[in-house]
Design a protein around this motif. Structure first.
Motif, PDB file in Angstrom:
ATOM      1  N   VAL A  39       5.803   2.026  -0.482  1.00 13.94           N
ATOM      2  CA  VAL A  39       5.748   0.812  -1.308  1.00 13.94           C
ATOM      3  C   VAL A  39       6.427  -0.347  -0.568  1.00 13.94           C
ATOM      4  CG1 VAL A  39       6.596  -0.268  -3.431  1.00 13.94           C
ATOM      5  CG2 VAL A  39       5.584   2.019  -3.512  1.00 13.94           C
ATOM      6  N   ARG A  40       7.584  -0.071   0.005  1.00  7.48           N
ATOM      7  CA  ARG A  40       8.313  -1.106   0.754  1.00  7.48           C
ATOM      8  C   ARG A  40       7.511  -1.565   1.966  1.00  7.48           C
ATOM      9  NH1 ARG A  40      11.282  -1.440   5.310  1.00  7.48           N
ATOM     10  NH2 ARG A  40      13.039  -2.923   5.336  1.00  7.48           N
ATOM     11  N   ALA A  41       6.935  -0.607   2.713  1.00  7.81           N
ATOM     12  CA  ALA A  41       6.172  -0.947   3.919  1.00  7.81           C
ATOM     13  C   ALA A  41       4.954  -1.812   3.574  1.00  7.81           C
ATOM     14  CB  ALA A  41       5.735   0.325   4.638  1.00  7.81           C
ATOM     15  N   VAL A  42       4.262  -1.491   2.493  1.00  5.74           N
ATOM     16  CA  VAL A  42       3.077  -2.262   2.084  1.00  5.74           C
ATOM     17  C   VAL A  42       3.490  -3.681   1.686  1.00  5.74           C
ATOM     18  CG1 VAL A  42       1.231  -2.438   0.369  1.00  5.74           C
ATOM     19  CG2 VAL A  42       1.758  -0.229   1.405  1.00  5.74           C
ATOM     20  N   ARG A  43       4.620  -3.815   1.019  1.00  2.00           N
ATOM     21  CA  ARG A  43       5.097  -5.138   0.602  1.00  2.00           C
ATOM     22  C   ARG A  43       5.398  -6.019   1.819  1.00  2.00           C
ATOM     23  NH1 ARG A  43       9.543  -3.676  -1.687  1.00  2.00           N
ATOM     24  NH2 ARG A  43      11.034  -4.560  -0.202  1.00  2.00           N
ATOM     25  N   ILE A  44       5.948  -5.406   2.879  1.00  2.00           N
ATOM     26  CA  ILE A  44       6.378  -6.194   4.046  1.00  2.00           C
ATOM     27  C   ILE A  44       5.270  -6.329   5.090  1.00  2.00           C
ATOM     28  CG2 ILE A  44       8.059  -6.308   5.935  1.00  2.00           C
ATOM     29  CD1 ILE A  44       9.985  -4.718   4.148  1.00  2.00           C
ATOM     30  N   TYR A  45       4.496  -5.259   5.306  1.00  2.48           N
ATOM     31  CA  TYR A  45       3.545  -5.235   6.427  1.00  2.48           C
ATOM     32  C   TYR A  45       2.085  -5.149   5.972  1.00  2.48           C
ATOM     33  CZ  TYR A  45       7.990  -3.578   8.382  1.00  2.48           C
ATOM     34  OH  TYR A  45       9.304  -3.432   8.721  1.00  2.48           O
ATOM     35  N   GLY A  46       1.806  -5.486   4.709  1.00  2.00           N
ATOM     36  CA  GLY A  46       0.514  -5.215   4.077  1.00  2.00           C
ATOM     37  C   GLY A  46      -0.732  -5.429   4.908  1.00  2.00           C
ATOM     38  N   LEU A 264      12.740  -0.226  16.495  1.00  7.65           N
ATOM     39  CA  LEU A 264      11.539   0.333  15.873  1.00  7.65           C
ATOM     40  C   LEU A 264      10.962  -0.665  14.875  1.00  7.65           C
ATOM     41  CD1 LEU A 264       9.814   2.969  15.656  1.00  7.65           C
ATOM     42  CD2 LEU A 264      11.249   3.600  13.718  1.00  7.65           C
ATOM     43  N   GLY A 265       9.687  -1.052  15.052  1.00  7.89           N
ATOM     44  CA  GLY A 265       9.120  -2.057  14.155  1.00  7.89           C
ATOM     45  C   GLY A 265       7.653  -2.326  14.403  1.00  7.89           C
ATOM     46  N   PRO A 266       7.101  -3.379  13.773  1.00  6.92           N
ATOM     47  CA  PRO A 266       5.654  -3.637  13.791  1.00  6.92           C
ATOM     48  C   PRO A 266       5.075  -4.001  15.153  1.00  6.92           C
ATOM     49  CG  PRO A 266       6.843  -5.422  12.676  1.00  6.92           C
ATOM     50  CD  PRO A 266       7.825  -4.323  12.906  1.00  6.92           C
ATOM     51  N   MET A 267       5.927  -4.248  16.148  1.00  5.71           N
ATOM     52  CA  MET A 267       5.421  -4.501  17.507  1.00  5.71           C
ATOM     53  C   MET A 267       5.073  -3.190  18.211  1.00  5.71           C
ATOM     54  SD  MET A 267       5.405  -7.736  17.666  1.00  5.71           S
ATOM     55  CE  MET A 267       5.169  -8.074  19.417  1.00  5.71           C
ATOM     56  N   ASP A 268       5.473  -2.059  17.624  1.00  2.65           N
ATOM     57  CA  ASP A 268       5.261  -0.756  18.262  1.00  2.65           C
ATOM     58  C   ASP A 268       3.934  -0.128  17.850  1.00  2.65           C
ATOM     59  OD1 ASP A 268       7.532  -0.157  19.922  1.00  2.65           O
ATOM     60  OD2 ASP A 268       8.732  -0.069  18.095  1.00  2.65           O
ATOM     61  N   THR A 269       3.422   0.708  18.750  1.00  9.51           N
ATOM     62  CA  THR A 269       2.262   1.563  18.469  1.00  9.51           C
ATOM     63  C   THR A 269       2.646   2.990  18.830  1.00  9.51           C
ATOM     64  OG1 THR A 269       0.735  -0.229  19.011  1.00  9.51           O
ATOM     65  CG2 THR A 269      -0.178   1.996  18.946  1.00  9.51           C
ATOM     66  N   TYR A 270       2.458   3.897  17.905  1.00  8.50           N
ATOM     67  CA  TYR A 270       2.822   5.308  18.094  1.00  8.50           C
ATOM     68  C   TYR A 270       1.541   6.133  18.201  1.00  8.50           C
ATOM     69  CZ  TYR A 270       4.709   9.966  16.971  1.00  8.50           C
ATOM     70  OH  TYR A 270       5.034  11.305  16.993  1.00  8.50           O
ATOM     71  N   ILE A 271       1.517   7.079  19.127  1.00  3.93           N
ATOM     72  CA  ILE A 271       0.344   7.957  19.239  1.00  3.93           C
ATOM     73  C   ILE A 271       0.650   9.298  18.580  1.00  3.93           C
ATOM     74  CG2 ILE A 271       0.971   8.765  21.592  1.00  3.93           C
ATOM     75  CD1 ILE A 271      -2.215   8.739  22.039  1.00  3.93           C
ATOM     76  N   GLY A 272      -0.147   9.665  17.586  1.00  3.83           N
ATOM     77  CA  GLY A 272       0.049  10.894  16.827  1.00  3.83           C
ATOM     78  C   GLY A 272      -0.933  11.968  17.254  1.00  3.83           C
ATOM     79  N   TYR A 273      -0.414  13.051  17.829  1.00  2.48           N
ATOM     80  CA  TYR A 273      -1.303  14.122  18.300  1.00  2.48           C
ATOM     81  C   TYR A 273      -0.693  15.511  18.124  1.00  2.48           C
ATOM     82  CZ  TYR A 273       1.726  14.458  22.357  1.00  2.48           C
ATOM     83  OH  TYR A 273       2.815  14.650  23.163  1.00  2.48           O
ATOM     84  N   ALA A 287       8.583   8.044   9.531  1.00  3.98           N
ATOM     85  CA  ALA A 287       9.555   7.023   9.937  1.00  3.98           C
ATOM     86  C   ALA A 287       8.843   5.808  10.525  1.00  3.98           C
ATOM     87  CB  ALA A 287      10.534   7.614  10.954  1.00  3.98           C
ATOM     88  N   SER A 288       7.803   6.046  11.328  1.00  5.75           N
ATOM     89  CA  SER A 288       7.039   4.945  11.920  1.00  5.75           C
ATOM     90  C   SER A 288       6.395   4.084  10.838  1.00  5.75           C
ATOM     91  CB  SER A 288       5.966   5.499  12.868  1.00  5.75           C
ATOM     92  OG  SER A 288       6.554   6.142  13.981  1.00  5.75           O
ATOM     93  N   LEU A 289       5.756   4.730   9.874  1.00  8.71           N
ATOM     94  CA  LEU A 289       5.115   3.989   8.789  1.00  8.71           C
ATOM     95  C   LEU A 289       6.124   3.150   8.011  1.00  8.71           C
ATOM     96  CD1 LEU A 289       2.536   6.499   7.227  1.00  8.71           C
ATOM     97  CD2 LEU A 289       2.089   4.562   8.715  1.00  8.71           C
ATOM     98  N   SER A 290       7.294   3.696   7.791  1.00  6.87           N
ATOM     99  CA  SER A 290       8.294   2.980   6.990  1.00  6.87           C
ATOM    100  C   SER A 290       8.770   1.708   7.682  1.00  6.87           C
ATOM    101  CB  SER A 290       9.483   3.893   6.699  1.00  6.87           C
ATOM    102  OG  SER A 290      10.276   4.095   7.849  1.00  6.87           O
ATOM    103  N   CYS A 291       8.561   1.619   9.007  1.00  8.98           N
ATOM    104  CA  CYS A 291       9.023   0.454   9.775  1.00  8.98           C
ATOM    105  C   CYS A 291       7.878  -0.437  10.245  1.00  8.98           C
ATOM    106  CB  CYS A 291       9.847   0.923  10.976  1.00  8.98           C
ATOM    107  SG  CYS A 291      11.392   1.731  10.512  1.00  8.98           S
TER     108      CYS A 291
END
Length: 666
Positions: A39-46, A264-273, A287-291
């Motif tokens: 909910v917090r992440a959507v409010r800030i980074y929608g 850790l923040g919206p400038m980052d890209t994480y690869i999930g594998y 944790a990545s999503l929350s930031c």
């Protein structure tokens, strides 16, 4: 760094910045449960990128020189959904699950490979208070049946690829009523499934949830103590155990992890594998999503340009995504290490000499606290491109990372490699090295969410009073330590203990705290074997040393107290074994023939002795005999876990005749 909280030898260590304060329990003060984070992440980074998946352009067969046919894929660009779009899908899916009979606080299974739908399903379950049961996608039928029946799930979320696994075993899982499949409804083949099983596509459940009569807010909002996940371990010994992880446990664990990952923040890209059924990947992605981090999905088969499913000449996922953050298990880093060194060795004498000069120069500079920007730009930039060229930080966990590989990654990929120490029972949180720490072989100080103490293990002579550093069994305590094992009070009582009001997990690992409060894992109680003449040897320590040989892809050391020596099972590197055979005049033989050749075996044994000597192994720690195994140990063989940890009992059973034969000649 860290410091003990009092002067007692068995005093717990805490991170310096919270040593005399309360342990952290949430990444953000306003968030108490996992659904609060979204909910917090959507409010800030929608409107920002959230989850991305590469488009499959086509799949084709590729015939190899030996006549074997491999499936290859050609993939396009990443297609992205925003945080707002993901939140809508999460709401629709959760409402749809309610509409088709899933009840709050009733367990639901996610059984699928790592992909965007896995995370969407998990977030829906967190929001609507459905405890998520996880099982590794590579588990055998017996383990799946055990996990499903023990957790009493009625609804299973799976993928089209794994759906056939359920056909033959549904009759042994009487409580299952619904299968929800991650695919289009047109691609589901419902033939041969019992008529009492309802099969729906992921999209169909979302459509049901979006209907005005069905869409709803959570009936029972989760609390801190509600179960978020029942995570079944990969079962390196016996049947998998279900680890009960509450919302509060994961929140605490992530609070410590996020604090250690600078910027850790919206400038980052994480690869999930890595498998999302593993706590390392689940906590890293959550944790990545929350930031506000964008997560692009991949798989070990499509990760790099050289990965086995990538069509020759096309790009792997890292080349397209260019991630800034990546988690990896040591086996993947070891493969990168060997691939780069093989390429260096195949170059000209001048290029080899130049690389070695640059490598040694940068190694010395890093140890003195300096970097080498010129070498980074001219010599190491091509190696960086193997992982996309933009990595600013890597996290290694799941097993010990060799010092050689850690230093290699620091030098060649020009980014810090943070070693972490944690277990499923501690939500993957325990320690993480500081970015500025250029030492190797250590796992860092405790995170802000937990404290760590050492407990004397007299039998192995690991004592908190040892000099120069205290040693003992590692006990992790804090809010990140889980509730225990699902329906297994005996094991829970054995592995967990409360000290001074704090819940601790007794890891069975042996550690030592060094002068700056950083932890070094030096042994494992279960891996320690006493030989016939009284010497103790550590199986994992020997394996970590010997697997750095270019000849070794995988290794399992075996020892028992009735013998005076240890022996080894080795899956050799095919290319390097062929080269070794050529040096002793053996040519024209197939890989299987080389592995069975006694002369080749003796040469490999000599190489193991040389590697052991250079790494200062004792004579009794060097294998006296070995067997070269032709089969690669993958999770689906049952010989390793999804994190590629050895299943020693399974390996011992499979190779029992060979082990007996080696001991008789040793």
């Amino acid at each position: 760094m860290a410091q003990p909280t009092d002067v007692s030898p068995s005093s717990p260590y805490r991170a310096v910045d919270i040593a005399l304060q309360e342990l952290s329990s949430s990444p953000f003060p306003e968030c108490r449960t996992l659904d609060d984070l979204l909910v917090r992440a959507v409010r800030i980074y929608g409107a920002k990128r959230c989850l991305g998946t590469r488009e499959l352009l086509r799949e084709e067969d590729e015939v190899q020189a030996n006549g074997k046919v491999f499936k290859k894929v050609l993939l396009g660009e990443y297609k992205w959904t925003t945080y707002e779009e993901i939140f809508t899908r999460v709401t629709y899916l959760g409402s749809g699950l309610l509409a088709v009979g899933q009840k709050p606080r009733s367990n639901i299974l996610i059984f699928a490979e790592t992909r965007a739908e896995w995370m969407i399903a998990a977030q829906a379950c967190f929001k609507y208070n459905f405890p998520v049961v996880t099982l590794y996608a590579t588990l055998g039928e017996d383990a799946i049946i055990h996990g499903v029946n023990e957790s009493e799930v009625s609804h299973v979320i799976t993928s089209a690829e794994l759906l056939p696994k359920f056909k033959s075993i549904l009759s042994k899982m009487p409580k299952v009523t619904h299968l929800i499949v991650m695919c289009d409804s047109q691609t589901i083949s419902k033939a041969d499934f019992p008529s009492n099983i309802t099969i729906l596509s992921f999209a169909e459940v979302e459509v049901i949830g979006a209907e005005p009569d069905n869409i709803r807010t959570p009936v029972t909002k989760p609390s801190v103590n509600d179960t978020a996940v029942i995570m079944y371990t990969s079962g390196s010994t016996g049947v998998p155990k279900g680890v009960i992880i509450s919302h509060g446990n994961l929140m605490a664990g992530m609070s410590g992890q996020i604090q250690r990952i600078e910027g850790l923040g919206p400038m980052d890209t994480y690869i999930g594998y890595l498998p999302l059924a593993h706590v390392l990947e689940l906590s890293a992605e959550t944790a990545s999503l929350s930031c506000g981090v964008a997560i692009g999905y991949s798989s070990p088969l499509t990760l790099t340009d050289q990965s086995s499913k990538i069509k020759k000449g096309s790009k792997g996922d890292v080349s397209v995504l260019k991630p800034t953050l990546m988690a990896a298990v040591p086996v993947i880093m070891d493969r990168l290490y060997k691939a780069v060194w093989d390429k260096v060795k195949s170059g000209s004498p001048f290029s080899r000499a130049l690389f070695h000069f640059a490598y040694d120069y940068k190694k010395n500079s890093l140890e003195k606290g300096y970097d080498t920007p010129l070498f980074n730009r001219i010599l190491f930039s091509k190696i960086r491109q193997l992982l996309g060229g933009e990595l600013r930080m890597m996290l290694s966990g799941g097993a010990p990372l060799s010092e050689k590989t850690q230093r290699f990654m620091n030098i060649c990929f020009c980014c810090p490699v943070l070693q972490g120490y944690g277990l499923t029972e501690t939500c993957g949180a325990g320690t993480v090295t500081d970015v500025s720490d250029m030492s190797t072989g250590r796992v860092g100080p405790p995170l802000t969410c937990c404290e760590i103490r050492l407990r004397d293990w007299v039998e192995g002579n690991y004592l908190t009073t040892n000099k120069p550093f205290p040693q003992g069994e590692i006990l992790v305590g804090g809010g990140n330590v889980v509730q225990g094992y699902y329906k297994n009070p005996e094991q829970t009582k054995k592995d967990f203990t409360v000290i001074d009001g704090i819940n601790y997990f007794c890891t069975g690992d042996i550690g030592q705290f060094e002068a700056d409060g950083s932890l070094r894992v030096i042994d494992r109680m279960k891996d320690l074997v006493k030989l016939q003449h009284g010497e103790y040897i550590s199986l994992s320590k020997i394996e970590t040393v010997l697997k750095m040989s270019p000849l070794v892809d995988q290794i399992c050391i075996h020892a028992n107290s009735t013998q005076s020596v240890c022996i080894a099972l080795i899956v050799p590197n095919q290319k390097n074994l062929t080269e070794l055979a050529g040096k002793i005049g053996i040519t024209g033989k197939e890989f299987e023939e080389l592995c069975a050749d006694e002369k080749v075996e003796k040469e490999v044994l000599k190489e193991m002795a040389n590697v052991g000597k250079k790494s200062k192994l004792e004579k009794f720690e060097v294998p006296a005999k070995l067997k070269l195994c032709t089969e690669i140990w993958m999770p689906d063989t049952g010989l390793v876990t999804d994190a590629f940890k050895l299943k020693r009992k399974n390996i011992e059973e499979k190779y029992k005749p060979s082990l007996q034969r080696m001991y008789s000649f040793a």
